[in-house]
Design a protein around this motif. Structure first.
Motif, PDB file in Angstrom:
ATOM      1  N   MET A 250       8.690  60.214 -10.404  1.00 17.65           N
ATOM      2  CA  MET A 250       8.560  59.657 -11.880  1.00 17.65           C
ATOM      3  C   MET A 250       7.938  58.123 -11.974  1.00 17.65           C
ATOM      4  SD  MET A 250      12.003  59.032 -14.191  1.00 17.65           S
ATOM      5  CE  MET A 250      12.010  58.531 -15.877  1.00 17.65           C
ATOM      6  N   THR A 251       7.259  57.959 -12.776  1.00 12.07           N
ATOM      7  CA  THR A 251       6.505  56.604 -12.762  1.00 12.07           C
ATOM      8  C   THR A 251       7.387  55.709 -13.010  1.00 12.07           C
ATOM      9  OG1 THR A 251       4.331  57.830 -13.766  1.00 12.07           O
ATOM     10  CG2 THR A 251       4.587  55.399 -14.035  1.00 12.07           C
ATOM     11  N   ASP A 252       7.091  54.575 -12.407  1.00 19.07           N
ATOM     12  CA  ASP A 252       7.981  53.261 -12.193  1.00 19.07           C
ATOM     13  C   ASP A 252       7.202  52.379 -13.453  1.00 19.07           C
ATOM     14  OD1 ASP A 252       9.384  51.005 -12.523  1.00 19.07           O
ATOM     15  OD2 ASP A 252       9.742  51.151 -10.244  1.00 19.07           O
ATOM     16  N   PHE A 253       7.358  52.439 -14.766  1.00 21.06           N
ATOM     17  CA  PHE A 253       6.423  51.827 -15.645  1.00 21.06           C
ATOM     18  C   PHE A 253       7.186  50.347 -15.759  1.00 21.06           C
ATOM     19  CE2 PHE A 253       5.989  56.003 -17.863  1.00 21.06           C
ATOM     20  CZ  PHE A 253       4.504  55.984 -17.861  1.00 21.06           C
ATOM     21  N   ALA A 254       8.372  49.995 -15.402  1.00 21.86           N
ATOM     22  CA  ALA A 254       8.838  48.653 -15.090  1.00 21.86           C
ATOM     23  C   ALA A 254       8.207  47.796 -14.075  1.00 21.86           C
ATOM     24  CB  ALA A 254      10.242  48.617 -14.906  1.00 21.86           C
ATOM     25  N   ALA A 255       7.596  48.354 -13.222  1.00 21.98           N
ATOM     26  CA  ALA A 255       6.955  47.905 -12.125  1.00 21.98           C
ATOM     27  C   ALA A 255       5.504  47.506 -12.649  1.00 21.98           C
ATOM     28  CB  ALA A 255       7.087  48.728 -10.708  1.00 21.98           C
ATOM     29  N   ARG A 256       5.223  48.631 -13.232  1.00 24.51           N
ATOM     30  CA  ARG A 256       3.614  48.356 -13.641  1.00 24.51           C
ATOM     31  C   ARG A 256       3.542  47.299 -14.638  1.00 24.51           C
ATOM     32  NH1 ARG A 256       0.795  54.398 -14.544  1.00 24.51           N
ATOM     33  NH2 ARG A 256       1.294  55.103 -12.493  1.00 24.51           N
ATOM     34  N   ARG A 257       4.819  47.040 -15.559  1.00 25.34           N
ATOM     35  CA  ARG A 257       4.567  45.900 -16.411  1.00 25.34           C
ATOM     36  C   ARG A 257       4.900  44.538 -15.784  1.00 25.34           C
ATOM     37  NH1 ARG A 257       7.781  49.165 -19.233  1.00 25.34           N
ATOM     38  NH2 ARG A 257       9.742  48.506 -18.584  1.00 25.34           N
ATOM     39  N   ARG A 258       5.444  44.451 -14.819  1.00 26.10           N
ATOM     40  CA  ARG A 258       5.476  43.280 -13.646  1.00 26.10           C
ATOM     41  C   ARG A 258       4.099  43.048 -13.112  1.00 26.10           C
ATOM     42  NH1 ARG A 258      10.444  45.572 -12.391  1.00 26.10           N
ATOM     43  NH2 ARG A 258       9.751  46.335 -10.593  1.00 26.10           N
ATOM     44  N   THR A 259       3.236  44.191 -12.663  1.00 26.42           N
ATOM     45  CA  THR A 259       2.107  44.019 -12.188  1.00 26.42           C
ATOM     46  C   THR A 259       1.053  43.781 -13.269  1.00 26.42           C
ATOM     47  OG1 THR A 259       2.483  45.698 -10.554  1.00 26.42           O
ATOM     48  CG2 THR A 259       0.020  45.282 -10.794  1.00 26.42           C
ATOM     49  N   MET A 260       1.060  44.001 -14.429  1.00 25.88           N
ATOM     50  CA  MET A 260       0.272  43.702 -15.565  1.00 25.88           C
ATOM     51  C   MET A 260       0.420  42.175 -15.684  1.00 25.88           C
ATOM     52  SD  MET A 260       0.420  44.781 -19.546  1.00 25.88           S
ATOM     53  CE  MET A 260       2.110  43.953 -19.772  1.00 25.88           C
ATOM     54  N   VAL A 261       1.680  41.768 -15.897  1.00 24.57           N
ATOM     55  CA  VAL A 261       1.871  40.327 -16.131  1.00 24.57           C
ATOM     56  C   VAL A 261       1.183  39.482 -14.918  1.00 24.57           C
ATOM     57  CG1 VAL A 261       3.664  38.703 -16.329  1.00 24.57           C
ATOM     58  CG2 VAL A 261       3.681  40.637 -17.684  1.00 24.57           C
ATOM     59  N   ASP A 262       1.770  40.119 -13.745  1.00 20.49           N
ATOM     60  CA  ASP A 262       1.390  39.269 -12.577  1.00 20.49           C
ATOM     61  C   ASP A 262      -0.015  39.210 -12.106  1.00 20.49           C
ATOM     62  OD1 ASP A 262       3.897  38.511 -12.238  1.00 20.49           O
ATOM     63  OD2 ASP A 262       4.486  39.996 -10.654  1.00 20.49           O
ATOM     64  N   THR A 263      -0.845  40.262 -12.642  1.00 18.00           N
ATOM     65  CA  THR A 263      -2.170  40.265 -12.410  1.00 18.00           C
ATOM     66  C   THR A 263      -3.261  40.125 -13.334  1.00 18.00           C
ATOM     67  OG1 THR A 263      -2.344  42.728 -12.510  1.00 18.00           O
ATOM     68  CG2 THR A 263      -1.829  41.987 -10.221  1.00 18.00           C
ATOM     69  N   GLN A 264      -2.627  40.330 -14.855  1.00 17.08           N
ATOM     70  CA  GLN A 264      -3.728  40.128 -15.896  1.00 17.08           C
ATOM     71  C   GLN A 264      -3.196  38.801 -16.741  1.00 17.08           C
ATOM     72  OE1 GLN A 264      -4.543  44.055 -18.043  1.00 17.08           O
ATOM     73  NE2 GLN A 264      -3.362  45.029 -16.161  1.00 17.08           N
ATOM     74  N   ILE A 265      -1.943  38.701 -16.769  1.00 16.88           N
ATOM     75  CA  ILE A 265      -1.671  37.788 -17.856  1.00 16.88           C
ATOM     76  C   ILE A 265      -1.426  36.364 -17.410  1.00 16.88           C
ATOM     77  CG2 ILE A 265       0.104  37.033 -19.510  1.00 16.88           C
ATOM     78  CD1 ILE A 265      -1.381  39.922 -20.017  1.00 16.88           C
ATOM     79  N   ARG A 266      -0.763  36.329 -16.314  1.00 12.71           N
ATOM     80  CA  ARG A 266      -0.698  34.690 -15.592  1.00 12.71           C
ATOM     81  C   ARG A 266      -1.688  34.250 -15.019  1.00 12.71           C
ATOM     82  NH1 ARG A 266       5.132  33.710 -14.936  1.00 12.71           N
ATOM     83  NH2 ARG A 266       6.320  35.785 -14.407  1.00 12.71           N
ATOM     84  N   PRO A 267      -2.819  35.130 -14.327  1.00  6.57           N
ATOM     85  CA  PRO A 267      -3.928  34.530 -13.895  1.00  6.57           C
ATOM     86  C   PRO A 267      -5.119  34.163 -15.075  1.00  6.57           C
ATOM     87  CG  PRO A 267      -3.518  36.671 -12.790  1.00  6.57           C
ATOM     88  CD  PRO A 267      -2.543  36.553 -14.079  1.00  6.57           C
ATOM     89  N   SER A 268      -4.560  34.447 -16.464  1.00  2.00           N
ATOM     90  CA  SER A 268      -5.303  34.064 -17.491  1.00  2.00           C
ATOM     91  C   SER A 268      -4.756  32.883 -18.140  1.00  2.00           C
ATOM     92  CB  SER A 268      -5.345  35.153 -18.587  1.00  2.00           C
ATOM     93  OG  SER A 268      -5.881  36.395 -18.274  1.00  2.00           O
ATOM     94  N   ASP A 269      -4.064  32.207 -17.503  1.00  2.00           N
ATOM     95  CA  ASP A 269      -3.437  30.967 -17.877  1.00  2.00           C
ATOM     96  C   ASP A 269      -2.431  31.041 -19.062  1.00  2.00           C
ATOM     97  OD1 ASP A 269      -4.601  29.349 -15.877  1.00  2.00           O
ATOM     98  OD2 ASP A 269      -6.412  29.269 -17.112  1.00  2.00           O
ATOM     99  N   VAL A 270      -1.765  32.183 -19.148  1.00  2.00           N
ATOM    100  CA  VAL A 270      -0.708  32.545 -20.200  1.00  2.00           C
ATOM    101  C   VAL A 270       0.543  32.208 -19.426  1.00  2.00           C
ATOM    102  CG1 VAL A 270       0.360  33.957 -21.821  1.00  2.00           C
ATOM    103  CG2 VAL A 270      -2.318  33.810 -21.499  1.00  2.00           C
ATOM    104  N   THR A 271       0.970  31.211 -19.607  1.00  2.54           N
ATOM    105  CA  THR A 271       2.595  30.966 -18.979  1.00  2.54           C
ATOM    106  C   THR A 271       3.740  30.617 -19.770  1.00  2.54           C
ATOM    107  OG1 THR A 271       1.891  28.549 -18.861  1.00  2.54           O
ATOM    108  CG2 THR A 271       1.318  30.091 -16.716  1.00  2.54           C
ATOM    109  N   LYS A 272       3.525  30.664 -21.126  1.00  4.17           N
ATOM    110  CA  LYS A 272       4.426  30.371 -22.112  1.00  4.17           C
ATOM    111  C   LYS A 272       5.663  31.292 -21.811  1.00  4.17           C
ATOM    112  CE  LYS A 272       1.963  27.828 -25.998  1.00  4.17           C
ATOM    113  NZ  LYS A 272       0.650  28.141 -25.925  1.00  4.17           N
ATOM    114  N   PHE A 273       6.940  31.014 -21.564  1.00  6.48           N
ATOM    115  CA  PHE A 273       7.944  32.152 -21.477  1.00  6.48           C
ATOM    116  C   PHE A 273       8.041  33.032 -22.632  1.00  6.48           C
ATOM    117  CE2 PHE A 273      12.562  33.410 -22.332  1.00  6.48           C
ATOM    118  CZ  PHE A 273      12.767  33.956 -21.109  1.00  6.48           C
ATOM    119  N   PRO A 274       7.901  32.799 -23.708  1.00  6.91           N
ATOM    120  CA  PRO A 274       8.164  33.760 -24.965  1.00  6.91           C
ATOM    121  C   PRO A 274       7.152  35.238 -24.883  1.00  6.91           C
ATOM    122  CG  PRO A 274       8.398  31.737 -25.882  1.00  6.91           C
ATOM    123  CD  PRO A 274       7.968  31.524 -24.722  1.00  6.91           C
ATOM    124  N   ILE A 275       5.963  34.592 -24.362  1.00  5.60           N
ATOM    125  CA  ILE A 275       4.936  35.592 -24.095  1.00  5.60           C
ATOM    126  C   ILE A 275       5.150  36.426 -23.181  1.00  5.60           C
ATOM    127  CG2 ILE A 275       2.594  36.094 -23.981  1.00  5.60           C
ATOM    128  CD1 ILE A 275       2.105  33.273 -25.300  1.00  5.60           C
TER     129      ILE A 275
END
Length: 217
Positions: free
Chosen positions: A1-26
């Motif tokens: 079964m796919t662990d989508f929660a892990a994929r969400r964390r990976t998306m944030v850690d590899t796509q969002i944070r490296p793009s200088d998006v760090t505001k907590f609400p986002i």
């Protein structure tokens, strides 16, 4: 079964944070909204890939990075009303609803609108409304809006849509010039909208916002 929660964390850690998006609400919204539920069943496994997700018929889901950087530039607060244009099945609406007081989604495809309403209800996005109608006309009955987002490329923005933006409101648009795209943030003062460059991105031009559509009217 796919662990989508892990994929969400990976998306944030590899796509969002490296793009200088760090505001907590986002970050919090993108970690909590289940992106896989806002795509067709056949594309659930591809929900967190980097890049555009083609939904067919000239529609797409913007890159997570692009949406996150738009939201970062708009700096939505929890007392604001947001107009989200062309959200397809409602992912961007659900994310914005985590930050805003109310989000009004405008979708012209009735099937997509119905799916969006269902998935948003299942996601407990009680402060989101789906309005069915032409994208370029917005939703005047719920406006005016503090913020407007357009989920796709544009070549022009109709005055009728800009008129729904409050004085001192903000709008984020991905302007396409051939293959080159630039996200610009517009700030309204009186009747005038002043645009500034935010970052580069790409997406197919929405038919409602193409110059060909303007010339054919």
């Amino acid at each position: 079964m796919t662990d989508f929660a892990a994929r969400r964390r990976t998306m944030v850690d590899t796509q969002i944070r490296p793009s200088d998006v760090t505001k907590f609400p986002i970050i919090d919204a993108m970690l909590s909204v289940r992106r896989e539920n806002f795509v067709p069943d056949a594309q659930r496994e591809a929900a967190y890939v980097e890049g555009l997700l083609d939904l067919g018929n000239g529609r797409c889901l913007l890159e997570p990075r692009t949406l996150a950087k738009m939201l970062d530039a708009l700096n939505i607060s929890n007392d604001e009303v947001v107009l989200d244009i062309a959200p397809a099945m409602g992912y961007s609406t659900a994310v914005a609803a985590k930050m805003a007081q109310l989000v009004v989604a405008v979708e012209e495809d009735e099937e997509l609108a119905t799916e969006a309403q269902t998935v948003l209800m299942e996601a407990d996005s009680d402060n989101a409304i789906v309005h069915v109608g032409p994208l370029e006309q917005g939703a005047t009955e719920h406006g005016p809006y503090d913020v407007i987002l357009i989920q796709g490329g544009v070549e022009h923005v109709p005055d009728a849509l800009l008129a729904q933006l409050k004085d001192h409101g903000r709008i984020a648009c991905l302007f396409m010039d051939g293959e080159l795209g630039t996200v610009r943030i517009g700030h309204k003062s009186g009747e005038r909208v002043t645009w500034r460059h935010a970052f580069n991105a790409n997406a197919p031009v929405l038919r409602a916002f193409s110059t060909d559509r303007v010339f054919s009217l």
